[in-house]
Write an enzyme that holds these catalytic residues in place. Structure first.
Site, PDB file in Angstrom:
ATOM      1  CB  SER A  31      29.898   8.223  -8.430  1.00 50.86           C
ATOM      2  OG  SER A  31      29.465   9.650  -8.097  1.00 50.86           O
ATOM      3  CG  HIS A  79      27.903  10.195  -3.653  1.00 47.14           C
ATOM      4  ND1 HIS A  79      29.374   9.923  -3.318  1.00 47.14           N
ATOM      5  CD2 HIS A  79      28.154  10.248  -5.119  1.00 47.14           C
ATOM      6  CE1 HIS A  79      30.272   9.720  -4.382  1.00 47.14           C
ATOM      7  NE2 HIS A  79      29.611   9.908  -5.600  1.00 47.14           N
ATOM      8  CG  ASP A 104      31.149   9.301  -0.772  1.00 48.56           C
ATOM      9  OD1 ASP A 104      31.386   8.397  -1.570  1.00 48.56           O
ATOM     10  OD2 ASP A 104      30.240  10.236  -0.684  1.00 48.56           O
TER      11      ASP A 104
END
Length: 140
Positions: A31, A79, A104
């Site tokens: 990701s 992230h 998210d």
């Protein structure tokens, strides 16, 4: 007969390795590509390490890569913060993987942020590919 200096030396090495290992986080997905890849290890600082506050999660900023406890996933997520907003007096962070099309699914509070990826000259500190050992052992 082992002398005491050797024993102390071994103890110091073990303690340093244990502390260092607590500041490493294995990347388990793609990701965040191309910044880092599955199997890489990122070096992090912690909000609370044995009572030491290495950074304040309220001080994170847009662009920081953080590790947080997600309500939508059963493992910590690594992230990037892409937006900071305030709703009814509470600060929320919008977070997204660089390689993901969407943010998210839920905003994140400072209480959920546990670690921040360390950078050097604006680049995250990464140890490439070594984390595959952990991924294989955990079965990710």
């Amino acid at each position: 007969m082992t002398n005491y200096k050797e024993i102390i030396g071994y103890a110091v090495v073990i303690i340093v390795l244990l502390i260092a290992s607590q500041h490493l986080n294995v990347v388990v997905s793609g990701s965040m590509e191309p910044v880092f890849y599955r199997g890489d290890i990122v070096v992090v600082e912690k909000t609370n390490f044995l009572g030491i506050h290495e950074f304040d999660p309220h001080d994170v900023k847009v662009g920081d890569i953080v590790v947080y406890d997600a309500v939508w996933y059963n493992s910590p997520v690594v992230h990037r913060i892409i937006n900071i907003t305030e709703i009814n007096g509470t600060t929320y962070y919008e977070i997204k993987g660089d390689n993901n099309k969407k943010s998210d699914p839920y905003y994140v509070t400072a209480d959920q942020i546990q670690e921040r990826v360390l950078t050097f000259n604006g680049q995250p500190l990464i140890i490439p590919k070594i984390g595959y050992i952990t991924i294989m052992l955990r079965g990710f």
